[in-house]
Enzyme design. Structure first.
Site, mmCIF file in Angstrom:
data_model
loop_
_atom_site.group_PDB
_atom_site.id
_atom_site.type_symbol
_atom_site.label_atom_id
_atom_site.label_comp_id
_atom_site.label_asym_id
_atom_site.label_seq_id
_atom_site.Cartn_x
_atom_site.Cartn_y
_atom_site.Cartn_z
ATOM 1 N N CYS A 1 43.706 34.508 28.413
ATOM 2 C CA CYS A 1 44.747 35.444 27.953
ATOM 3 C C CYS A 1 45.573 34.722 26.881
ATOM 4 O O CYS A 1 45.940 33.550 27.070
ATOM 5 C CB CYS A 1 45.613 35.871 29.127
ATOM 6 S SG CYS A 1 44.613 36.604 30.455
ATOM 7 N N SER B 1 48.306 38.264 42.467
ATOM 8 C CA SER B 1 48.311 38.801 41.099
ATOM 9 C C SER B 1 46.943 38.576 40.457
ATOM 10 O O SER B 1 46.400 37.474 40.503
ATOM 11 C CB SER B 1 49.389 38.089 40.279
ATOM 12 O OG SER B 1 49.294 38.455 38.921
ATOM 13 N N GLY C 1 45.351 29.875 37.464
ATOM 14 C CA GLY C 1 44.054 30.406 37.860
ATOM 15 C C GLY C 1 44.035 31.878 38.228
ATOM 16 O O GLY C 1 45.084 32.512 38.387
ATOM 17 N N GLU C 2 42.827 32.399 38.349
ATOM 18 C CA GLU C 2 42.613 33.801 38.699
ATOM 19 C C GLU C 2 42.163 33.855 40.163
ATOM 20 O O GLU C 2 41.024 33.500 40.488
ATOM 21 C CB GLU C 2 41.555 34.398 37.750
ATOM 22 C CG GLU C 2 41.023 35.760 38.147
ATOM 23 C CD GLU C 2 42.103 36.778 38.478
ATOM 24 O OE1 GLU C 2 42.957 37.070 37.626
ATOM 25 O OE2 GLU C 2 42.105 37.287 39.617
ATOM 26 N N SER D 1 48.219 42.215 36.209
ATOM 27 C CA SER D 1 48.736 41.750 34.918
ATOM 28 C C SER D 1 48.261 42.727 33.855
ATOM 29 O O SER D 1 47.163 42.584 33.332
ATOM 30 C CB SER D 1 48.200 40.350 34.619
ATOM 31 O OG SER D 1 48.733 39.448 35.550
ATOM 32 N N LEU D 2 49.070 43.706 33.563
ATOM 33 C CA LEU D 2 48.632 44.801 32.695
ATOM 34 C C LEU D 2 48.809 44.443 31.210
ATOM 35 O O LEU D 2 47.855 44.381 30.453
ATOM 36 C CB LEU D 2 49.422 46.066 33.057
ATOM 37 C CG LEU D 2 48.895 47.351 32.435
ATOM 38 C CD1 LEU D 2 47.528 47.698 32.976
ATOM 39 C CD2 LEU D 2 49.866 48.499 32.684
ATOM 40 N N HIS D 3 50.039 44.304 30.793
ATOM 41 C CA HIS D 3 50.399 43.769 29.468
ATOM 42 C C HIS D 3 50.071 44.626 28.251
ATOM 43 O O HIS D 3 50.527 44.326 27.148
ATOM 44 C CB HIS D 3 49.830 42.364 29.245
ATOM 45 C CG HIS D 3 50.122 41.403 30.351
ATOM 46 N ND1 HIS D 3 51.365 41.298 30.935
ATOM 47 C CD2 HIS D 3 49.336 40.507 31.000
ATOM 48 C CE1 HIS D 3 51.329 40.378 31.879
ATOM 49 N NE2 HIS D 3 50.119 39.895 31.948
ATOM 50 N N CYS E 1 56.805 31.545 34.447
ATOM 51 C CA CYS E 1 55.493 32.214 34.424
ATOM 52 C C CYS E 1 54.701 31.805 33.207
ATOM 53 O O CYS E 1 55.193 31.849 32.093
ATOM 54 C CB CYS E 1 55.648 33.719 34.256
ATOM 55 S SG CYS E 1 56.374 34.528 35.595
ATOM 56 N N ASN F 1 57.385 33.653 28.021
ATOM 57 C CA ASN F 1 57.844 32.257 28.060
ATOM 58 C C ASN F 1 56.997 31.438 27.106
ATOM 59 O O ASN F 1 55.787 31.348 27.297
ATOM 60 C CB ASN F 1 57.679 31.689 29.474
ATOM 61 C CG ASN F 1 58.602 32.363 30.450
ATOM 62 O OD1 ASN F 1 59.795 32.460 30.226
ATOM 63 N ND2 ASN F 1 58.045 32.875 31.538
HETATM 64 N N1 SAH Z 1 45.600 34.876 36.851
HETATM 65 C C1 SAH Z 1 46.476 35.757 37.531
HETATM 66 C C2 SAH Z 1 47.646 35.056 38.188
HETATM 67 C C3 SAH Z 1 48.343 33.972 37.408
HETATM 68 S S1 SAH Z 1 49.301 34.402 36.011
HETATM 69 C C4 SAH Z 1 46.961 36.824 36.603
HETATM 70 O O1 SAH Z 1 46.728 36.717 35.397
HETATM 71 O O2 SAH Z 1 47.538 37.780 37.092
HETATM 72 C C5 SAH Z 1 50.818 35.060 36.687
HETATM 73 C C6 SAH Z 1 51.545 36.015 35.739
HETATM 74 O O3 SAH Z 1 52.189 35.313 34.646
HETATM 75 C C7 SAH Z 1 50.609 37.013 35.100
HETATM 76 O O4 SAH Z 1 51.157 38.294 35.103
HETATM 77 C C8 SAH Z 1 50.524 36.488 33.707
HETATM 78 O O5 SAH Z 1 50.093 37.483 32.834
HETATM 79 C C9 SAH Z 1 51.922 36.007 33.457
HETATM 80 N N2 SAH Z 1 52.036 35.114 32.314
HETATM 81 C C10 SAH Z 1 51.101 34.280 31.821
HETATM 82 N N3 SAH Z 1 51.575 33.604 30.750
HETATM 83 C C11 SAH Z 1 52.846 34.024 30.559
HETATM 84 C C12 SAH Z 1 53.874 33.649 29.627
HETATM 85 N N4 SAH Z 1 53.671 32.720 28.710
HETATM 86 N N5 SAH Z 1 55.059 34.268 29.722
HETATM 87 C C13 SAH Z 1 55.275 35.181 30.698
HETATM 88 N N6 SAH Z 1 54.359 35.548 31.609
HETATM 89 C C14 SAH Z 1 53.148 34.972 31.551
HETATM 90 FE FE1 SF4 Z 2 44.124 33.016 33.688
HETATM 91 FE FE2 SF4 Z 2 46.087 34.660 34.602
HETATM 92 FE FE3 SF4 Z 2 46.558 32.903 32.600
HETATM 93 FE FE4 SF4 Z 2 45.011 35.028 32.155
HETATM 94 S S1 SF4 Z 2 47.204 35.047 32.708
HETATM 95 S S2 SF4 Z 2 44.581 32.924 31.505
HETATM 96 S S3 SF4 Z 2 43.966 35.214 34.111
HETATM 97 S S4 SF4 Z 2 46.025 32.398 34.714
#
Ligand code: SAH
Ligand code: SF4
Length: 412
Positions: free
Chosen positions: A150, A242, A210-211, A264-266, A384, A341
Site C-alpha cells: 500500500c 484489520s 503485516g496482513e 482498510s478501505l481508503h 498507524c 502519518n
Molecule cells: N495490514 C492490515 C493491518 C495493518 S495496517 C491492514 O492493512 O488493514 C493498520 C491500519 O493503518 C490500516 O488501516 C492501514 O491502512 C493504516 N495505515 C497504514 N499506513 C498508514 C499511514 N502512513 N498513516 C495512517 N494510517 C496508515
Molecule cells: Fe500491508 Fe496493511 Fe501496510 Fe497495506 S496497510 S502494506 S496491507 S500492513
C-alpha cells in the site's frame, strides 16, 4: 535500552518483574500459543500420564495466561519433578526487548526480537500500546514486513520476512502486560482476578505490521487464546482484526474467530483503490463489500469499521465523502478517518485539518459515526502505518523501483 520516565509504583514493580522474566529458548518446543488440545498432546509426548494431561493443561494454562509466568519454577501447584521435566521440554520465555520507547503522550512501543524458528535469522517486531481515558489498546503485529505494498504504509516498504507464529503473536500481548503490570494477580496467593483493578490492556487491534489474513491460522490460535475465558479473557468485542481486503479470509474471521472486523478501505472507486491498496486488483470493491455484508454476526450493535486514511488531494474531496456514504449503504458501518502519518520517504501528504473535519461532518450528516483518529505516539514513530523493523531492510534498488511505481500511479 529502556527509557525510564516518571513511573508509578505499580509500573516500577512491573518493570522489575519484566526484567526478571525468562528468555525464549529457541532450542525447545513452544507451549505458549498452543490450543488446549495441542498442549495436552504435547504434555503426553514428554511423558505426562494420559490420565493427568487434561488437569495439567488447565493448571499450566492458568499460570501462563492468568498469572503470566515465564518460568516453570513459579508453578507452585506442580511437583518439582514435573516442573523439571517441563523445563527440559518446553520454553515459555519472553522475547528479548531490544528497545522500549515511551511517547510524551503515554504511548509505548516495544521492539522485540524473536529467536530464529528453524532455519533463518532472528526477527524484530514492533508492538504499540495506546492508553486512553477508558481503555488501553494494544496494536499487535502479525507478520514481519508485508507482502502487500500500500503506497501510504511504511510497513509496505519492508520486504516480507516471515509470518509470526501464534506464540510470537501472543508473546507481544504477554510482554506488554508484563511491562505495564497488567498481571496484577501474579503475586497473589490464589491468583484471583481482582475486579477493583482495571485492565490496562483492555482492547487488542491486529493493526501492527503485516496482513493478518495472510497468516490466518496463527492469528486465529492467538486470538482464541487471548479471548479464552479461563485465561487472558479479553472480550471478542474488544478485539479487532484489520484487513486490507483479503476477501476469502473475511467470512472465516467472523465464523471461526468471532472478533470485530475493520477494513482498510481508503478509496471509493476501484481505479484509485487499485493504486493505493494494490490487493484491490485481486479483490475489487464489489467483492469486498459483499463479504462485509455477509460478515457473520454483523448488525447495528456490531458494526464493521472502515478505515480511511486522509491523503491530501488524493481521496479527501467532498465528492469522495458522498461516494463513500453511498458505497457503504446497507452495511452496519462506522468510518474511522485516519490523518495520514508521514514516514521518511513517504510520497503522500496528510489532508488539511479543515478538510478532514469537513469530510467527517459530511459523512456524519449521512448517518455514519465518523471519528477522526487522533495520531498517537508520533514522536516515537508508533502511529498507524509508521511501524517498520530493520529485520530486512529494503534494498536501495527496490526502494527506487517502489518510488517509481508510486509516482507512476501504482503500475506493477
Ligand atoms: N495490514 C492490515 C493491518 C495493518 S495496517 C491492514 O492493512 O488493514 C493498520 C491500519 O493503518 C490500516 O488501516 C492501514 O491502512 C493504516 N495505515 C497504514 N499506513 C498508514 C499511514 N502512513 N498513516 C495512517 N494510517 C496508515
Ligand atoms: Fe500491508 Fe496493511 Fe501496510 Fe497495506 S496497510 S502494506 S496491507 S500492513
Amino acid at each position: 535500552m529502556v527509557v525510564s520516565l516518571d513511573l508509578s509504583d505499580r509500573e516500577k514493580r512491573a518493570t522489575l518483574s519484566a526484567a526478571a522474566s525468562q528468555p525464549m529458548d529457541e532450542n525447545k518446543a513452544q507451549l505458549i500459543g498452543l490450543t488446549r488440545e495441542e498442549m495436552r498432546l504435547a504434555l503426553i509426548e514428554i511423558g505426562v500420564p494420559e490420565k493427568q494431561a487434561k488437569m495439567r493443561t488447565s493448571q499450566i494454562w492458568h499460570w501462563l495466561y492468568v498469572r503470566g509466568v515465564s518460568d516453570f519454577a513459579a508453578m507452585a501447584n506442580i511437583s518439582k519433578v514435573l516442573r523439571a521435566q517441563l523445563d527440559e521440554g518446553f520454553s515459555i520465555g519472553r522475547p528479548e526487548i531490544v528497545e522500549e520507547q515511551i511517547s510524551k503522550d503515554g504511548t509505548r512501543k516495544w521492539l522485540m526480537r524473536f529467536p530464529p524458528r528453524g532455519a533463518g535469522n532472528p526477527v524484530e517486531v514492533e508492538t504499540v500500546y495506546i492508553p486512553e481515558e477508558n481503555r488501553g489498546t494494544l496494536c499487535i503485529s502479525s507478520q514481519v514486513g508485508c507482502t502487500l505494498t500500500c503506497t501510504f504504509c511504511h510497513t509496505g516498504t519492508q520486504r516480507m520476512v516471515r509470518n509470526l507464529t501464534s506464540e510470537e503473536i501472543l508473546a507481544q500481548l504477554l510482554v506488554a502486560k508484563d511491562h505495564l503490570g497488567d498481571f496484577p494477580d501474579r503475586d497473589t496467593p490464589q491468583g484471583a482476578i481482582s475486579p477493583d483493578r482495571p485492565r490496562l490492556v483492555s482492547n487488542i487491534v491486529m493493526m501492527g505490521m503485516g496482513e493478518p489474513l495472510y497468516n490466518f491460522e496463527n492469528v486465529k490460535s492467538a486470538l482464541l487464546i487471548a479471548s479464552d475465558p479461563e485465561g487472558i479473557s479479553l472480550s471478542k468485542r474488544r478485539i479487532t482484526l484489520s484487513t486490507s481486503g483479503v476477501v476469502p479470509g473475511i467470512f472465516r474471521t467472523g465464523d471461526e474467530i468471532g472478533v470485530a472486523l475493520a477494513i482498510s478501505l481508503h478509496a471509493v472507486n476501484d481505479e484509485l483503490r487499485d493504486e493505493l491498496v494494490p490487493i484491490n486488483k485481486k479483490y475489487p470493491l464489489k467483492e469486498l463489500l459483499d463479504a462485509c455484508r455477509n460478515y457473520p454476526g454483523v448488525n447495528n450493535a456490531r458494526r464493521i469499521t472502515f478505515e480511511y486514511v486522509m491523503l491530501k488531494g488524493v481521496n479527501d474531496s467532498l465528492k469522495d465523502a458522498k461516494e463513500l456514504a453511498q458505497l457503504l449503504k446497507g452495511i452496519p458501518a462506522k468510518i474511522n478517518l485516519i490523518p495520514f502519518n508521514p514516514w521518511p520517504g513517504s510520497v503522500h501528504e496528510c489532508s488539511d485539518w479543515d478538510q478532514i473535519e469537513k469530510f467527517a461532518d459530511f459523512i456524519n450528516a449521512c448517518g455514519y459515526a465518523s471519528p477522526i483518529r487522533r495520531p498517537r505516539g508520533e514522536d516515537i514513530m508508533a502511529a498507524c502505518g509508521q511501524l517498520k523493523s530493520e529485520s530486512e531492510k529494503m534494498r536501495a534498488r527496490e526502494r527506487l523501483a517502489l518510488a517509481a511505481m508510486v509516482s507512476g500511479h501504482g503500475e506493477e
